[in-house]
Structure formats: structure tokens, C-alpha cells
Design an enzyme around this catalytic site. Structure first.
Site, PDB file in Angstrom:
ATOM      1  N   LYS A 176      -5.233   5.974  -4.586  1.00 31.49           N
ATOM      2  CA  LYS A 176      -5.468   4.529  -4.657  1.00 31.49           C
ATOM      3  C   LYS A 176      -5.051   3.988  -6.019  1.00 31.49           C
ATOM      4  O   LYS A 176      -4.429   2.935  -6.122  1.00 31.49           O
ATOM      5  CB  LYS A 176      -6.933   4.223  -4.373  1.00 31.49           C
ATOM      6  CG  LYS A 176      -7.304   4.448  -2.914  1.00 31.49           C
ATOM      7  CD  LYS A 176      -8.781   4.224  -2.704  1.00 31.49           C
ATOM      8  CE  LYS A 176      -9.146   4.365  -1.238  1.00 31.49           C
ATOM      9  NZ  LYS A 176     -10.584   4.284  -1.026  1.00 31.49           N
TER      10      LYS A 176
ATOM     11  N   SER B  83     -14.469   2.039   2.690  1.00 30.99           N
ATOM     12  CA  SER B  83     -14.244   1.761   1.269  1.00 30.99           C
ATOM     13  C   SER B  83     -13.769   0.342   0.978  1.00 30.99           C
ATOM     14  O   SER B  83     -13.554  -0.013  -0.173  1.00 30.99           O
ATOM     15  CB  SER B  83     -13.269   2.778   0.681  1.00 30.99           C
ATOM     16  OG  SER B  83     -11.987   2.536   1.171  1.00 30.99           O
TER      17      SER B  83
ATOM     18  N   GLY C 245       8.152  16.902  -1.751  1.00 29.22           N
ATOM     19  CA  GLY C 245       8.840  18.152  -2.093  1.00 29.22           C
ATOM     20  C   GLY C 245       8.137  19.386  -1.559  1.00 29.22           C
ATOM     21  O   GLY C 245       8.383  20.479  -2.037  1.00 29.22           O
TER      22      GLY C 245
HETATM   23  P1  ADP Z   1       7.909  16.874   2.050  1.00 28.52           P
HETATM   24  O1  ADP Z   1       8.160  18.209   2.669  1.00 28.52           O
HETATM   25  O2  ADP Z   1       6.766  16.877   1.099  1.00 28.52           O
HETATM   26  O3  ADP Z   1       7.818  15.734   3.008  1.00 28.52           O
HETATM   27  P2  ADP Z   1      10.605  17.184   1.054  1.00 28.52           P
HETATM   28  O4  ADP Z   1      10.531  18.590   0.597  1.00 28.52           O
HETATM   29  O5  ADP Z   1      11.305  16.913   2.334  1.00 28.52           O
HETATM   30  O6  ADP Z   1       9.153  16.551   1.099  1.00 28.52           O
HETATM   31  O7  ADP Z   1      11.207  16.307  -0.116  1.00 28.52           O
HETATM   32  C1  ADP Z   1      12.039  15.198   0.058  1.00 28.52           C
HETATM   33  C2  ADP Z   1      13.156  15.230  -0.951  1.00 28.52           C
HETATM   34  O8  ADP Z   1      12.686  14.939  -2.242  1.00 28.52           O
HETATM   35  C3  ADP Z   1      13.856  16.578  -1.031  1.00 28.52           C
HETATM   36  O9  ADP Z   1      15.225  16.372  -1.162  1.00 28.52           O
HETATM   37  C4  ADP Z   1      13.273  17.175  -2.297  1.00 28.52           C
HETATM   38  O10 ADP Z   1      14.161  18.085  -2.877  1.00 28.52           O
HETATM   39  C5  ADP Z   1      13.059  15.951  -3.155  1.00 28.52           C
HETATM   40  N1  ADP Z   1      11.967  16.134  -4.131  1.00 28.52           N
HETATM   41  C6  ADP Z   1      10.661  15.860  -3.932  1.00 28.52           C
HETATM   42  N2  ADP Z   1       9.937  16.134  -5.039  1.00 28.52           N
HETATM   43  C7  ADP Z   1      10.813  16.583  -5.967  1.00 28.52           C
HETATM   44  C8  ADP Z   1      10.675  17.028  -7.324  1.00 28.52           C
HETATM   45  N3  ADP Z   1       9.486  17.055  -7.926  1.00 28.52           N
HETATM   46  N4  ADP Z   1      11.782  17.410  -7.965  1.00 28.52           N
HETATM   47  C9  ADP Z   1      12.982  17.387  -7.341  1.00 28.52           C
HETATM   48  N5  ADP Z   1      13.184  16.972  -6.088  1.00 28.52           N
HETATM   49  C10 ADP Z   1      12.118  16.575  -5.391  1.00 28.52           C
END
Ligand code: ADP
Length: 790
Positions: free
Chosen positions: A723, A680, A362
């Protein structure tokens, strides 16, 4: 060519072209959209920018294989890459040599081919060749006079080139011939054959142009009027120039007003207007005119003063962050603190935020939420794989096909000078002979300098001080140090299963249902179904694959509904194979019973933590240690150390035979294609070897991590949190870890800590005691370890 040399040919990425033939020594811009071709381009960038291109026989074929392209193609060098958007790249390819596509390369994400370069035939003077080249040049002149669209500078080169082979290629490359015609020219074996082929094509062009001019003559009157007007305008311009009256009054295209309207800084405007006058004085056929116009249009479009009304309202920001994202409490807290400080300080200057963590956590979507919460636009560029400073800072305008760097391009697209600008994958920026992009990034991120950011293309400074930069990275250590100093790092640990479940229910499912035109009335996921998707179809720290799998279910359901099929409104775990195919991770990683010589190690990867099984076995030999499974140097050395430790204490452990005189020991870490490194796995390897030598099985519910010294001391390691989460995901109950790492457990979510037992150790003997089943309880006869995968 003899087979022998074909066996040695280098494999290169292959990019099929729908309707273009690239000739040696000719540079051609191409737009790349297809996934496989993008992958091939990426591969080319990794291998000296070299690739093979070949024209497709059928331009409409979307996923061509080697059989669908002509067998003769061109070795090209990728001179320039410009990302147009997420899915489109504009590449400048320079032809180097003709190649014959001999055989397909390894299967992978893109096509590869073993290609054999074809030499240019030796130039032989013959009367026929001379006559042919004379005739081709005459026909070419005629075609150009009749209106074929050939740039002036190219025309000059063609008329002056002395090598008939090259002349033939240049003519064919610059005329609008059919792909098959161009291909025939490329495939010609001799100069005569090439020129004859071109001559034939040119005759056809002449006929076509004659026909076109006849049609034009028929509808000519209208056109004549227009041409007269253009002619008169040009004359007027010339007269005005003569009289020195060129000025604001005659600005017909509004460019000058547009430049003035931007309210750019006075010195910049002065320079822009000077360039503008230069443009107006230029004859319309000058090739430079288009470039200069594009430059001035960019200056007129850039948001010199245009800004969104950014505000920081901390309680509102909290509400938005909470609404968009489940959990991530610490991260949200840090973001709100950051915003609150900025609000008090009154400006955006200061360190920039950097989100570090595995994919799918996210990070990007939090960036979007920050933009929403602060009333700014959001723009994102991916810096992954950038090695050229010009990608950040642009090319000088004298460079063919010059463009501004990604920062200026991004601001131009965002159309505001104060967006939230996300620099994705800042840990994947590298440096090489083309300069160091880090230096340019540093300048952009430094509040002391970035009000005067200089882009080579722009030539005038641009003020970046109102941009709110947010960077993301998978691995903190890979971020260049100088950049890390400017950043406020916020780490994203992996999600637990419970958290994933909540995220799926509150966010991912409603979103995918909506994206697929469904709603909760038509399709529901039972909680145990989501859990099954998490456990059996994904293995990741974030939720990216989970989101993908849920979307796949929704897509299939939507399709079935559209086709009039009945779909169960509640998706049950048993329905999943029907939607997603067989389970992907069923019990893949841990053993079903306590097994001799097989130990669950723990690894840390960019995608979070993972289980790393280590197997040991022995066979007749002389005490050699064999290591397999794509192990890096550090890991090999740590395995050697672990082995030496075991040898030194073998007698104490109850190994009676002098095994080092009788056996060779083989340690293997499965999933051999994935490179592994780091110290590790020391305790894991030592435990596997001891288990194998003593015949004592290893507890299957236990995982371990730790570096081991020659004297059996267990040393501290990194990545504990990831881990432990990986062990928890894999259903393991106990984790043996270095005592000095106990402090890192505070980062592990409470819910996980409660379900797991942690065994802190200082010595290898404690590891063995905790991991090996006591000899008395051994029921089965000791046997050589066998992985279930073998
Ligand atoms: P990253 O940039 O870390 O690779 P993204 O922002 O692309 O991840 O997230 C992938 C998907 O997961 C998106 O649709 C995002 O909205 C959703 N997502 C990830 N974490 C959460 C969270 N804590 N609550 C709601 N949606 C989430």
C-alpha cells in the site's frame, strides 16, 4: 422462435473452427492456438465446460467474428484439455446439441454468443427415409471398402445404429468431406434432407476414390511390391507366433532395446517388457495397438536415470543471480542460504522454495537463473485454474485419449530427472468433484514419498526426488495450507520507481533492443523517458508492462528503420505518444486540489498495492446509506460500521443538522467494474462521510488505510508495504495508518520511507485531524464532492 425466448438465452463462449464441423454425440479433438479461442476455452472451463463451436465460412480468416461463421453451430462440452505448450492447447470436444447462433454476446477478450438449442425432429417412419438410409449405408460400406479411412470400432457402431438421424451424423463426421458439405448435413431440417445430402456427398467420395485407385493402378507396380512385403511380414509374424518364437531376436523397431537402455528399475522394466510382448502379439488393426505403442514409447523416453551434472557453487550462484537481476537483495540472500544449506546437507530434499509476489517481479526469471546457477535444466508448468487431479497425476490408460499428468509430461520434455521444475501459480489450484490436485501435488513435493510418485497413466512409480521444485504464487493466503507447510516462502515486495529505472536500464532495454535487432547506437532511452514510461504508461508493482511498453517502442523504431524512415537515436519523453499513443495514467487517481468528500484510500490486490478513491455525497432522504462500486460483503459491513460511528459522533464534529433525518448518504468507490473487499477502507469511508457532512476538504497529498470500530478505534490491517509503495507511485506524500502497523514499515524500502511521512493513529479522531483541512483555512464554499471522473 419467438423473440421472448431468445431474450433469455444463455450466453456462451464461442470458438470458431477453421475447417471442422462438430456433430452432436460425436467427440472431436481440436488444436486451439488462437488467443481469443484460448480465452473462450478458459471461459468455458469456468462455466460448466460448455461452449459453442461453429465452422468458419473462410478457413483462412485469422480473427473471425460472428458474421464469419455459419449461423448454425454445436453446443459442446469440453471433455479434456491438454496444454501442448505455452500457446497451444489440445481440447477434446463432445457435441451435445445443434444450436442457432442468435446474437453476439458481450464484448470481451473472446467471442460469446447467445445460442438457441434446436430440437432433433421427431422420428417419422417413411418409405423414402428407409430407402435413403439403406442406400446411404450401402454407399458408406462401399467407400470404406475402397479405402476410406474409418476406424474399425466406429464402423461397427455406424453399421449397427438404428436411428437414421444419428447414423447420418456419424457418417458425415467420419468421412473426409468438405466443411461446407458437413455443414449442410448439420443444418438439415429433416431426416430425409440429411440423408439426401449425405448420399450426394458419398457419391462424390466414390468418384474420388475410383479416380485415386486408377492413379494408384498406374503407379502400381512399386506399390504392389511394398504391399506384398507387408503381407509376407504379417504372415511371418503369424507363423512365428504359432511356433511360440516371438522374442527379442525379431524386434525390428528397436523399442525393446530402447526400453532396456533407459536403465529403469528392474520391476518397471519387467512390466514394460510384458506390455511390449502384448504389443507384438496384437494384430496391427487393433485400435489398442497405437495406444500401447505410445505408452511404451513414453516409457522408453522418460529420463529414468538421465540427469544433468548438478552442482552447487554458492559464490558462482551469487554472481549469476546478480548478473541476471537488479536489486532483490533479500530474495537473493534467501535463495543463496537455501542453496548453501542444500549443499551442506548433500541432497535436494527438504522444503521447496515458493516465490510469492505480484506479477512481473522476476519470479520466473529468478527460477531460470537458479537453474543456470546449479547446472540444471529449467521447466515450467502453469497450474492456474487446474481443478482436476488427473492434470497432475494423469488419466488411467483405459480412458479415451489418456495422457500422463503434467509432472511426468514436464520431465519427459525436460529430458532429465533433475531439472528445476517451476510450478507456476500454485495459489490458483482448486478442487472440485474431479478430485483434488493438491493431494497429488503434496505427494510430488513430499521428500518421504516422491521417490515413488505414481502417475495413473504410467502405472509404474517414478522417482521425483532429484527434481528441484520451485513454486510461485501471487497470494500467500490462497495456497492450500497443506502445501504451504512444505514450502519455504520468499516474498517479493513491489519495486520502487528508482528500482524500476535501474532494472529497465540494466536489463530490460538491452534485452529488448537485442530482441528487435537494434543496439544502443541506433536507439537510446534517456532516463527521463524511462521514468515517463513508468509513470504515464504503467501502473504496476512489477515491471511486466514496463517491459511490454519498452518493447513496443523498440518494435516501432525497428519497423520505421526498416522502412527507411529516419528515427531519432535518443527517445525523448515527448516522442512517447508517437510510439505508445496517448498517456494512459496521467493524474488518474489523485485529486488536483483538496476536495470535500473525496479521500485516497489504499487497497491491496494480487498485482500489488493500488490507490482506491472513496467518494461520499448526500441527497434528500432519511438517513439511508447507499454503497456502490462492486463492494464485497466485508467491505459493505465495514462501511456500515464507519457510517454508524460518524452518526454517533456527528454532533461532536460540529455537524449541526440532524442529517440522518434529512439526507441519504451515498458512498461510491470508482472503477466500479473491479470487485473490492476487505475491512481496511473503514477509516477512508468514515473520513469521506465526515468531510462531506462538515464541508471540510480532505488533504489531497494524503492516503490512508485502517479498519474502524463502532467506537472509532483504528485496527491493524495487512499489506502495508504494498500500500505504501502504491501511495508513493501515485505521488502522495503522507500515509495515515494504524499505529499497530508501524512495525511493518521496516519492509518498505529506505528510499521510499525517506520521501514519505507516516502518521500512526489509534483513534478515528486522529485520522480526521490529520486528513481534514482545518475549518478556518477553508476558502472555497463547501460543496458536494465531485470526482473528476464524473
Ligand atoms: P513474474 O514471474 O514474477 O511474473 P517475470 O519473471 O516474468 O515475473 O518477470 C518479467 C520480466 O521482468 C522478465 O523479463 C524479468 O527478467 C524482468 N525482471 C523482473 N525483475 C527484474 C530484476 N530485478 N532485474 C532484472 N530483470 C527483472
Amino acid at each position: 422462435m419467438p423473440k421472448k425466448s431468445s431474450a433469455k438465452l444463455r450466453e456462451l463462449p464461442l470458438i470458431p473452427l477453421r475447417d471442422t464441423v462438430v456433430f452432436p454425440r460425436v467427440t472431436v479433438p481440436v488444436i486451439v492456438k488462437r488467443e481469443k479461442s484460448l480465452k473462450a476455452l478458459e471461459a468455458a472451463m469456468r462455466h460448466g465446460r460448455a461452449a459453442v463451436v461453429a465452422a468458419q465460412r473462410d478457413p483462412d480468416r485469422d480473427d473471425p467474428g460472428l458474421a464469419d461463421v455459419y449461423p448454425l453451430g454445436t453446443l459442446v462440452r469440453v471433455r479434456e484439455l491438454v496444454k501442448q505448450d505455452d500457446k497451444t492447447v489440445r481440447a477434446l470436444l463432445e457435441g451435445e446439441a445443434r444450436v442457432r447462433l442468435r446474437r453476439p454476446g458481450k464484448e470481451g477478450s473472446h467471442l460469446t454468443v447467445a445460442a438457441e438449442p434446436l430440437p432433433v425432429p421427431p422420428a417419422k417412419k417413411s418409405d423414402r427415409a428407409e430407402a435413403l438410409s439403406y442406400s446411404v449405408l450401402n454407399q458408406f460400406r462401399r467407400v470404406v471398402n475402397m479405402g476410406a479411412n474409418v476406424p474399425f470400432d466406429v464402423l461397427l457402431v455406424i453399421l449397427n445404429v438404428t436411428d437414421p438421424w444419428l447414423m447420418g451424423d456419424l457418417v458425415a463426421a467420419n468421412l473426409e468431406l468438405k466443411t461446407a458439405e458437413k455443414q449442410a448435413v448439420l443444418e438439415a431440417r429433416t431426416v430425409e434432407e440429411k440423408l439426401t445430402q449425405i448420399s450426394r456427398s458419398l457419391s462424390r467420395q466414390v468418384k474420388l476414390l475410383q479416380m485415386a485407385s486408377k492413379i494408384q493402378a498406374d503407379t502400381g507396380r512399386e506399390l504392389d511390391k511394398m504391399q506384398r512385403e507387408i503381407f509376407l511380414r504379417e504372415q511371418l509374424k503369424a507363423i512365428e507366433k504359432e511356433l511360440g518364437q516371438l522374442g527379442a531376436k525379431t524386434d525390428g523397431d528397436g523399442l525393446r532395446e530402447a526400453l532396456v537402455r533407459t536403465k529403469m528399475p528392474p520391476e518397471t522394466l519387467e512390466k514394460a517388457l510384458k506390455e511390449y510382448e502384448r504389443l507384438r502379439a496384437m494384430p496391427s488393426y487393433s485400435p489398442e495397438q497405437a495406444h500401447l505403442r505410445a505408452y511404451l514409447e513414453l516409457l522408453a523416453e522418460l529420463p529414468w536415470r538421465k540427469a544433468d551434472e548438478a552442482k552447487i557453487d554458492v559464490p558462482e550462484a551469487r554472481r549469476i543471480l546478480d548478473a541476471d537481476h537488479y536489486g532483490l537483495e533479500k530474495v537473493k540472500e534467501r535463495i543463496l542460504e537455501f542453496l548453501a544449506v542444500r549443499k551442506l546437507v548433500g541432497r535436494m530434499r527438504g522444503p521447496i522454495l515458493c516465490f510469492v509476489g505480484p506479477p512481473g517481479m522476476g519470479k520466473t526469471s529468478l527460477g531460470r537463473s537458479i537453474a543456470r546457477a546449479t547446472g540444471r535444466k529449467f521447466w515450467r508448468v502453469s497450474l492456474g485454474g487446474i481443478r482436476d487431479e488427473a492434470e497432475i497425476r494423469g488419466h488411467r490408460r483405459t480412458y479415451v485419449g489418456a495422457l500422463p499428468g503434467r509432472l511426468i509430461q514436464g520431465l519427459n520434455a525436460a529430458k532429465t530427472r533433475n531439472p528445476v521444475f517451476m510450478l507456476d501459480e500454485i495459489d490458483k489450484v482448486g478442487a472440485d468433484h474431479r478430485g483434488d490436485p493438491t493431494a497429488a501435488l503434496l505427494e510430488a513435493l513430499d521428500p518421504e514419498q516422491n521417490s515413488q510418485f505414481s502417475d495413473h497413466y504410467l502405472e509404474v512409480p517414478f522417482d521425483l526426488s532429484d527434481v528441484m521444485f520451485v513454486a510461485t504464487a501471487n497470494v500467500l493466503d490462497d495456497i492450500p495450507h497443506a502445501l504451504r507447510d512444505r514450502m519455504e516462502v520468499i516474498e517479493f515486495p513491489g519495486y520502487t520507481e528508482e528500482e524500476k529505472l535501474h532494472i529497465a536500464e540494466d536489463h530490460l532495454i538491452p534485452k529488448t533492443l537485442k530482441d528487435n535487432g537494434l543496439d544502443a547506437k541506433r536507439l537510446k532511452f534517456a532516463p527521463e523517458t524511462v521514468r515517463a514510461v513508468i509513470r504515464l504508461y504503467t501502473r504496476e508493482a512489477g515491471v511486466r508492462n514496463l517491459e511490454r511498453e519498452l518493447a513496443a517502442v523498440c518494435r516501432k523504431a525497428a519497423r520505421r528503420l526498416a522502412e527507411g524512415e529516419k528515427v531519432q537515436a535518443v527517445v525523448a519523453p515527448a516522442d512517447l505518444p508517437g510510439y505508445l499513443g496517448p498517456e494512459r495514467f496521467l493524474d488518474q487517481e489523485t485529486e488536483v486540489t483538496d476536495t470535500v468528500g473525496v479521500v485516497n484510500g489504499l487497497a491491496w490486490t494480487e498485482a500489488g498495492g493500488d490507490i482506491l478513491q472513496v467518494e461520499a455525497t448526500k441527497m434528500a432522504g432519511r438517513g439511508n446509506l447507499q454503497l456502490t462500486g462492486h463492494l464485497g460483503k466485508v467491505m459493505q459491513e465495514s462501511a456500515q460500521a464507519a457510517y454508524s460511528y460518524v452518526r454517533s459522533v456527528a454532533a461532536r464534529l460540529g455537524v449541526k443538522e440532524p442529517f440522518h433525518k434529512m439526507y441519504d448518504v451515498h458512498v461510491h468507490v470508482p472503477q466500479g467494474a473491479i470487485p473490492k473487499d476487505g475491512p481496511s477502507a473503514g477509516v477512508t469511508i468514515a473520513t469521506a462521510v465526515v468531510s462531506m457532512l462538515t464541508g471540510r476538504p480532505v488533504r489531497r497529498d494524503t492516503a490512508m488505510t485502517g479498519e474502524v470500530t463502532l467506537r472509532g478505534r483504528v485496527l491493524e490491517i495487512g499489506g502495508v508495504k504494498e500500500k505504501v509503495l502504491a501511495a508513493h507511485r501515485a505521488g502522495l506524500k503522507r500515509v495515515i495508518m494504524p499505529a499497530r502497523n508501524a512495525k511493518d514499515l521496516v519492509d518498505v524500502p529506505e528510499a521510499v520511507r525517506r520521501e514519505m511521512e507516516f502518521i500512526p493513529v489509534k483513534q478515528m479522531s486522529e485520522v480526521l485531524e490529520a486528513a481534514l483541512v482545518a475549518p478556518a483555512s477553508v476558502r472555497q464554499s463547501p460543496k458536494t464532492a465531485k470526482s473528476k471522473k464524473c
